[in-house]
Design a protein around this motif. Structure first.
Motif, PDB file in Angstrom:
ATOM      1  N   ASN A  30       0.835  -1.205   0.000  1.00 58.47           N
ATOM      2  CA  ASN A  30       0.000   0.000   0.000  1.00 58.47           C
ATOM      3  C   ASN A  30       0.870   1.256   0.000  1.00 58.47           C
ATOM      4  OD1 ASN A  30      -2.722   1.443   0.631  1.00 58.47           O
ATOM      5  ND2 ASN A  30      -1.358   2.137   2.247  1.00 58.47           N
ATOM      6  N   HIS A  51       1.193   4.183  -3.178  1.00 58.12           N
ATOM      7  CA  HIS A  51       0.807   5.589  -3.027  1.00 58.12           C
ATOM      8  C   HIS A  51       1.998   6.538  -2.923  1.00 58.12           C
ATOM      9  CE1 HIS A  51      -2.953   3.532  -1.769  1.00 58.12           C
ATOM     10  NE2 HIS A  51      -3.504   4.561  -2.381  1.00 58.12           N
ATOM     11  N   CYS A  95       2.996   9.569   0.507  1.00 61.58           N
ATOM     12  CA  CYS A  95       1.751   9.761  -0.245  1.00 61.58           C
ATOM     13  C   CYS A  95       1.270  11.201  -0.256  1.00 61.58           C
ATOM     14  CB  CYS A  95       0.655   8.864   0.321  1.00 61.58           C
ATOM     15  SG  CYS A  95       0.124   9.306   1.987  1.00 61.58           S
TER      16      CYS A  95
END
Length: 348
Positions: free
Chosen positions: A248, A252, A278
């Protein structure tokens, strides 16, 4: 035979005589109690029930005083003591009953809210996953038809189509696996076999798998530790937690960004922190990060350069962390956000 009839008639006459007087004294008390009850409509259920219990007792008390002319005879004293005794019994009963009803009402309201939220989450999951499954299936079908019809015949193009079909199939397999894992967690069917697991081995193996993905996206991946703890957990599920968080973070983080994994000890827990670049999560969305199928964007078309699932990774990670009796949190940190996982240390 006549005397009883006359005695009964006299009694009726007496009752009809004192009835307006009793009503004149009791009615204002009842109306006043109704007004008080109306003013307290926003208060707790216990208060409302207590007032409701006291209204008839006080109205009876006022009516008895009124018809007696406020002359404290033995009969009046007995009646007033009876009213007092009724009040002593009913008020505690009203308090106990009110608390029980209030607790039940709160529980039922919370249960209804949880049920509505779960139903909404199921509808969203079905809608989102249906879209995510249709997209790669449509691509696979179109490419397979192109190959079958001979539209694509050059060896290089055929190889490219085969590679893309393989990628879409891998992503579909990942989605199905995520759905199966999430269904085990939400159904309470997940059973962990806990043992002492060195966190260093789990993180090293996970980063070795994720390094090619990070290199392809030009994202730096590093890990450091104050101390490498040993946790009480299940090796495959712990690897899934770390893999979901790191993938994840890579997904991002923009090119030339950094994903950092920090490990340490926080009290009786091992601390695993994953930081990304991110750019941060809006405050109105940070509480929804672990919701099923939440991606932080309204666009549902997955990234073709990755094998992401249907936005279930963080929801699965949260379920697996809680299955280990741990905690997971997220907050904005530096150029991105920081996911912190706390897991119980293994017994020495």
């Amino acid at each position: 035979m006549i005397e009883p009839s006359e005695s009964f008639g006299d009694m009726l006459t007496h009752v009809w005589h004192i009835l307006p007087l009793a009503l004149a004294f009791a009615l204002p008390v009842a109306l006043l109690g109704g007004a008080v009850l109306y003013r307290l409509r926003g208060r707790s259920l216990v208060t409302s029930l207590t007032v409701l219990m006291l209204i008839p007792v006080l109205a009876t008390f006022a009516g008895v005083l009124g018809i007696s002319g406020f002359m404290f005879t033995p009969a009046l004293t007995t009646m007033l003591l009876v009213c007092l005794l009724v009040g002593v019994v009913t008020v505690p009963s009203a308090i106990i009953l009110g608390r029980a009803i209030a607790r039940r009402s709160v529980w039922e309201r919370e249960a209804r809210e949880r049920e509505r939220a779960a139903e909404a989450a199921r509808r969203d999951l079905v809608a989102w996953i249906s879209h995510d499954l249709r997209s790669p299936l449509a691509g696979i079908r179109a490419m397979a038809e192109a190959l079958a019809d001979g539209i694509v015949s050059e060896p290089g193009e055929v190889a490219d189509y085969a590679q893309r079909i393989s990628g879409e199939t891998t992503r579909l397999s990942g989605m199905v696996g995520d759905l199966f894992e999430l269904s085990r967690i939400t159904a309470g069917a997940l059973r962990l076999t806990l043992s002492a697991v060195p966190l260093q081995e789990v993180i090293s193996e996970t980063l070795a798998v994720q390094t090619p993905v990070a290199r392809q996206k030009k994202v730096k991946l590093r890990a450091d530790a104050d101390i490498w703890p040993v946790v009480a957990g299940s090796d495959p599920e712990l690897a899934r937690i770390v893999s979901n968080l790191v993938s994840n973070a890579i997904r991002h983080t923009p090119p030339d960004g950094t994903v950092a994994v920090h490990v340490g000890i926080d009290g009786d827990n091992a601390l695993l922190a994953v930081e990304d670049g991110c750019g941060g999560i809006p405050l109105e969305e940070i509480g929804r990060v672990f919701e099923v199928a939440f991606r932080g964007t309204q666009a549902r078309t997955p990234d073709r350069t990755s094998t992401t699932g249907g936005g279930l990774g963080l929801a699965i990670a949260k379920g697996l962390v809680e299955a280990h009796r741990g905690r997971i949190q997220v907050h904005n940190h530096g150029p991105g956000c920081r996911f912190e996982v706390r897991l119980p240390l293994a017994a020495r």
